[in-house]
Design a protein around this motif. Structure first.
Motif, PDB file in Angstrom:
ATOM      1  N   ARG A  85       1.952   1.417  -3.653  1.00  0.00           N
ATOM      2  CA  ARG A  85       0.812   1.715  -4.517  1.00  0.00           C
ATOM      3  C   ARG A  85       0.370   3.168  -4.396  1.00  0.00           C
ATOM      4  NH1 ARG A  85      -4.984  -1.521  -4.021  1.00  0.00           N
ATOM      5  NH2 ARG A  85      -5.888  -0.817  -6.008  1.00  0.00           N
ATOM      6  N   SER A  86       0.492   3.723  -3.182  1.00  0.00           N
ATOM      7  CA  SER A  86       0.062   5.104  -2.953  1.00  0.00           C
ATOM      8  C   SER A  86       1.103   6.130  -3.368  1.00  0.00           C
ATOM      9  CB  SER A  86      -0.251   5.300  -1.461  1.00  0.00           C
ATOM     10  OG  SER A  86       0.937   5.183  -0.685  1.00  0.00           O
TER      11      SER A  86
ATOM     12  N   ASN B 195       0.825  -1.209   0.000  1.00  0.00           N
ATOM     13  CA  ASN B 195       0.000   0.000   0.000  1.00  0.00           C
ATOM     14  C   ASN B 195       0.860   1.261   0.000  1.00  0.00           C
ATOM     15  OD1 ASN B 195      -2.507  -1.244  -0.122  1.00  0.00           O
ATOM     16  ND2 ASN B 195      -2.627  -1.516   2.097  1.00  0.00           N
TER      17      ASN B 195
END
Length: 323
Positions: free
Chosen positions: A284-285, A281
């Motif tokens: 991905r962010s 995450n």
């Protein structure tokens, strides 16, 4: 389940594994401790992933009660000496992922939602090492606003930990190592990165490292424990030293000092599935930018050349096997 291997990290020390200098292997076998891949087939009892999903194979197979193995690699959890049960685990789950396709245990697979649109999937082969660093850092508690040091930051595992500490909001990250060129590369990551080149003198190194709240030891094999103990000395009161590396020395920790300064010494080995999801995450962010990692690729057709390339690669660089 069957996984089509997209990219697999070839650790810098793989030649030592091949020559037997890092522990025994149940040979013959296909090497390979982790990869990013695409699921192509699943058994009837697999429900958390489906064909077409992009996944990470962590290689960590846990039978409980401390019995763990790294599939296709050296490394045992628990006592580190193995057991009758780990022998049976290795007999069933034998081969790793340095291949075009791999048979993987469902327990070692973590789904990466949205990874099918990631622009450079070969870079995701570095995720497992980021996760090992993250698991060690998480053992010390939240990092936001705290001063962190990574000992052995010029190696691949230490470099990965520096990236995670920055992404998770550390106030400062002191990168500690011997290779000045690699330290300069880490300093270029941003103003929150400090560097210290190890001198070999414990007192000097402790002063150069600290004071810090968290020290993560990611060193490989070392002739002495002086650098690790310099990290211990660099801690502020209530600080934490976490050990994730390959040091094979005894640590003489002073009882009274540990008690009075309320310090914590923790060990961390590999990572769990929740950590994999957390790190993915971050990537991905955009909070953890993998473009700062130098990606070198090699194929399966020339193993000797791939081993040579991996052995020469350090710092924020890694070799991915791309079938």
């Amino acid at each position: 389940m069957i996984v089509e291997v997209l990219a697999a990290h070839l650790p810098a020390y793989t030649r030592m594994v091949v020559t037997g200098n890092r522990g025994g292997l149940p040979v013959p076998l296909t090497l390979g401790p982790s990869c990013v891949g695409r699921v192509t087939e699943v058994a009837a009892d697999v429900f958390h992933v489906a064909p077409g999903d992009i996944v990470v194979d962590t290689a960590l197979l846990d039978a409980g009660d401390g019995d763990e193995i790294l599939v296709g690699w050296v490394g045992l959890g628990g006592s580190g000496t193995g057991s009758e049960r780990t022998d049976r685990m290795r007999a069933v789950w034998h081969d790793g992922v340095f291949a075009e396709k791999a048979l993987c245990a469902k327990e070692t697979i973590v789904k990466l939602p949205g990874a099918d649109t990631y622009s450079d999937p070969a870079r995701l082969a570095f995720l497992p090492w980021l996760c090992i660093g993250a698991a060690g850092l998480h053992a010390a508690g939240p990092l936001a606003g705290r001063d962190v040091a990574v000992i052995g930051a010029t190696g691949q595992l230490g470099g990965a930990a520096v990236l995670v500490a920055l992404a998770e909001g550390a106030a400062t990250v002191t990168a500690v190592g011997r290779n000045q060129e690699a330290l300069d590369g880490l300093a270029a990551l941003g103003p929150r990165v400090r560097t210290h080149q190890l001198t070999g003198d414990r007192a000097t190194d402790a002063a150069g490292i600290g004071p810090v709240d968290v020290a993560l030891d990611a060193l490989g094999a070392t002739p002495t424990a002086d650098a690790t103990m310099a990290a211990y000395d660099s801690l502020r009161g209530r600080g934490t030293l976490v050990l994730i590396g390959g040091v094979r020395q005894e640590l003489t920790v002073p009882y009274g000092d540990l008690m009075r300064r309320r310090l914590t010494v923790r060990g961390s080995w590999m990572s769990d599935q929740a950590t994999v999801s957390t790190v993915w995450n971050l990537v991905r962010s955009g909070l953890l930018d993998l473009s700062s990692v130098e990606l070198l690729t090699a194929g399966l057709d020339d193993p000797a050349a791939a081993l040579d390339l991996a052995e020469r690669t350090t710092g924020l660089g890694f070799v991915a096997l791309v079938p």
